[in-house]
Design a protein around this motif. Structure first.
Motif, PDB file in Angstrom:
ATOM      1  N   ILE A  24      52.043  -5.143  33.130  1.00 45.64           N
ATOM      2  CA  ILE A  24      51.564  -6.118  34.113  1.00 45.64           C
ATOM      3  C   ILE A  24      52.711  -7.010  34.565  1.00 45.64           C
ATOM      4  O   ILE A  24      52.883  -7.289  35.760  1.00 45.64           O
ATOM      5  N   ARG A  25      53.501  -7.456  33.621  1.00 49.33           N
ATOM      6  CA  ARG A  25      54.634  -8.337  33.943  1.00 49.33           C
ATOM      7  C   ARG A  25      55.587  -7.652  34.924  1.00 49.33           C
ATOM      8  O   ARG A  25      56.059  -8.254  35.896  1.00 49.33           O
ATOM      9  N   VAL A  26      55.853  -6.384  34.690  1.00 46.81           N
ATOM     10  CA  VAL A  26      56.814  -5.658  35.508  1.00 46.81           C
ATOM     11  C   VAL A  26      56.250  -5.348  36.894  1.00 46.81           C
ATOM     12  O   VAL A  26      56.908  -5.583  37.923  1.00 46.81           O
ATOM     13  N   VAL A  27      55.013  -4.837  36.958  1.00 49.65           N
ATOM     14  CA  VAL A  27      54.491  -4.376  38.249  1.00 49.65           C
ATOM     15  C   VAL A  27      54.142  -5.541  39.180  1.00 49.65           C
ATOM     16  O   VAL A  27      54.093  -5.363  40.401  1.00 49.65           O
TER      17      VAL A  27
ATOM     18  N   THR B  89      45.711  -6.412  44.366  1.00 50.54           N
ATOM     19  CA  THR B  89      44.292  -6.487  44.048  1.00 50.54           C
ATOM     20  C   THR B  89      44.070  -5.869  42.681  1.00 50.54           C
ATOM     21  O   THR B  89      44.958  -5.220  42.101  1.00 50.54           O
ATOM     22  N   ILE B  90      42.851  -6.018  42.143  1.00 47.84           N
ATOM     23  CA  ILE B  90      42.561  -5.476  40.825  1.00 47.84           C
ATOM     24  C   ILE B  90      42.715  -3.955  40.807  1.00 47.84           C
ATOM     25  O   ILE B  90      43.212  -3.382  39.824  1.00 47.84           O
TER      26      ILE B  90
ATOM     27  N   ASP C 217      45.919   0.728  39.091  1.00 54.34           N
ATOM     28  CA  ASP C 217      46.664   1.964  39.336  1.00 54.34           C
ATOM     29  C   ASP C 217      48.095   1.850  38.813  1.00 54.34           C
ATOM     30  O   ASP C 217      48.635   2.789  38.205  1.00 54.34           O
ATOM     31  N   ALA C 218      48.708   0.690  39.042  1.00 53.29           N
ATOM     32  CA  ALA C 218      50.094   0.498  38.613  1.00 53.29           C
ATOM     33  C   ALA C 218      50.202   0.448  37.093  1.00 53.29           C
ATOM     34  O   ALA C 218      51.142   1.003  36.501  1.00 53.29           O
ATOM     35  N   VAL C 219      49.250  -0.215  36.444  1.00 54.07           N
ATOM     36  CA  VAL C 219      49.280  -0.318  34.975  1.00 54.07           C
ATOM     37  C   VAL C 219      49.064   1.052  34.339  1.00 54.07           C
ATOM     38  O   VAL C 219      49.774   1.445  33.407  1.00 54.07           O
TER      39      VAL C 219
ATOM     40  N   TRP D   4      45.202   6.762  29.088  1.00 55.13           N
ATOM     41  CA  TRP D   4      44.312   6.052  28.158  1.00 55.13           C
ATOM     42  C   TRP D   4      43.951   4.651  28.662  1.00 55.13           C
ATOM     43  O   TRP D   4      42.854   4.160  28.395  1.00 55.13           O
ATOM     44  N   ALA D   5      44.857   4.019  29.372  1.00 59.06           N
ATOM     45  CA  ALA D   5      44.610   2.656  29.856  1.00 59.06           C
ATOM     46  C   ALA D   5      43.533   2.633  30.933  1.00 59.06           C
ATOM     47  O   ALA D   5      42.892   1.594  31.151  1.00 59.06           O
ATOM     48  N   GLY D   6      43.327   3.755  31.604  1.00 59.17           N
ATOM     49  CA  GLY D   6      42.345   3.816  32.682  1.00 59.17           C
ATOM     50  C   GLY D   6      40.993   4.334  32.264  1.00 59.17           C
ATOM     51  O   GLY D   6      40.083   4.429  33.108  1.00 59.17           O
TER      52      GLY D   6
END
Length: 404
Positions: free
Chosen positions: A125-128, A135-136, A141-143, A150-152
């Motif tokens: 999150i910090r990087v993107v 938007t959320i 998508d970036a995270v 797995w994060a999605g």
């Protein structure tokens, strides 16, 4: 041991919260600092909370401070809830909130992220978000792209739908200085990186200077390689005691969203002064035992989740008698807008907008004197001024239920 009575405590809090009389010449950031943050789950309520405490200020001024001047920032604050904070204080809040011990596991195995996954999401999150407003969906998508599928995974039940796993870490990401809310993009919420830190990270108006520190401490409240409580958390406790003391470790823990044992250690590190209050012991800042000469007074209309009732304790004194049954939702303060009379809750109210008209209904739980009714009329007029509309007052039952 010095003894403080409830009327004295109530008068202190009203004065310090700029509810005894609106502050003249202050800024939205000034009063938000005194409030220890303005709850912003309902943004219109946050605007009203802040503007009520300032002479002549409207919701437009609060919005300008947030989105144009950037003297306020919208982020996740105490208890992981959305708050407005002074931008100048954000580094100190991050320093304090990043030290909170891990709370109770909100999700079962198979849903809950590991500590390593949480750290990975926070860093992603910090990087993107660096230099971007997303938007959320764009952030998600970036995270996921930065961390892995797995994060999605859609595993989090939320509002009759399912959220992706990574969203568990949003409040933690804010607490570690990785994100804040960005300006709306039409009707969509955006997120961005925090503003640049000011030269001095001390909490504005803080009673003692801040020490060093950062977001590199341990969850037990110690610094790497050393013993001692973290300065940011201690300073936040001092600010809380300045606004809402006398208070106990348990009350502070409930407000900040931390275990009681952690709060007790923080009290020991801060060195507050014990006082006698309501037959027990509570704490204030050293030497901070003075109270206004006059008894608490005035009529105020406080919106949803106003800091005065959310942070103020004990609830049985703030919500006496019928107010406890009518204005608390399962013991939770803030879910109803409240009528405040002489520093205690004396009713509930609701406002409904129709064009320029603002229909205000006030349900008083006890008879108002002629003078109090006059103050109520003035307060309704002030609400209309803040919300930039024409208010109409009705005295009668409020049929709208509590906010979730």
């Amino acid at each position: 041991m010095i003894e403080l009575s409830w009327p004295q405590v109530s008068a202190r809090r009203l004065e310090r919260q700029a509810l005894a009389a609106p502050r003249e010449g202050g800024t939205p950031a000034d009063v938000v600092a005194a409030m220890c943050g303005a709850h912003a789950q309902v943004m219109s309520a946050a605007e009203l909370s802040i503007a009520l405490r300032l002479d002549g200020v409207t919701r437009a001024d609060v919005r300008r401070a947030l989105w144009e001047e950037r003297s306020l920032v919208k982020t996740y604050g105490p208890r992981g809830t959305v708050h407005l904070l002074p931008a100048r204080d954000l580094p100190s809040w991050v320093d304090a909130l990043s030290r909170l011990p891990l709370g109770h596991h909100a999700f079962p195995d198979g849903v809950r992220m590991t500590a390593g996954q949480t750290a990975e999401v926070i860093e992603a999150i910090r990087v993107v978000l660096d230099g971007r407003e997303l938007t959320i969906d764009e952030l998600g998508d970036a995270v996921v792209g930065a961390t892995g599928p797995w994060a999605g995974d859609l595993v989090m039940p939320a509002f009759q739908t399912m959220w992706p796993r990574w969203r568990q870490a949003m409040a933690a990401a804010a607490h570690h200085g990785a994100l804040v809310f960005g300006p709306p993009r039409g009707r969509k919420v955006t997120y961005t990186s925090p503003p640049p830190a000011p030269a001095s990270p001390a909490l504005s108006g803080s009673v003692l200077p801040m020490g060093g520190g950062g977001a590199s401490g341990h969850a037990d409240g110690t610094t790497p390689g050393g013993g001692g409580a973290v300065d940011g958390a201690v300073e936040l406790l001092r600010r809380y005691l300045a606004g809402y003391g006398p208070a106990t470790p348990e009350q502070f823990a409930q407000w900040i969203g931390a275990p009681r044992a952690w709060a007790e250690g923080l009290f020991e590190a801060a060195g507050p002064q014990p006082v006698s209050f309501q037959g027990g012991t509570a704490w204030v800042l050293p030497g901070d035992t003075a109270a206004p000469a006059q008894a608490p007074g005035g009529v105020r209309l406080l919106p949803y989740f106003d800091a005065y009732v959310v942070a103020g304790r004990p609830r049985e004194l703030l919500y006496p008698g019928a107010a406890r049954r009518r204005a608390l939702a399962g013991g939770q303060a803030g879910n109803f807008p409240v009528l405040l009379v002489d520093g205690t809750v004396a009713g509930v109210w609701h406002q409904r907008r129709s064009g320029r008209r603002i229909h205000v209904t006030v349900e008083a739980l006890r008879p108002l004197t002629r003078a109090q009714r006059g103050e109520l009329d003035d307060q309704v007029a002030r609400v209309g001024e803040i919300l930039e509309g024409r208010p109409e007052l009705t005295l009668g039952p409020v049929t709208v239920g509590p906010h979730a």
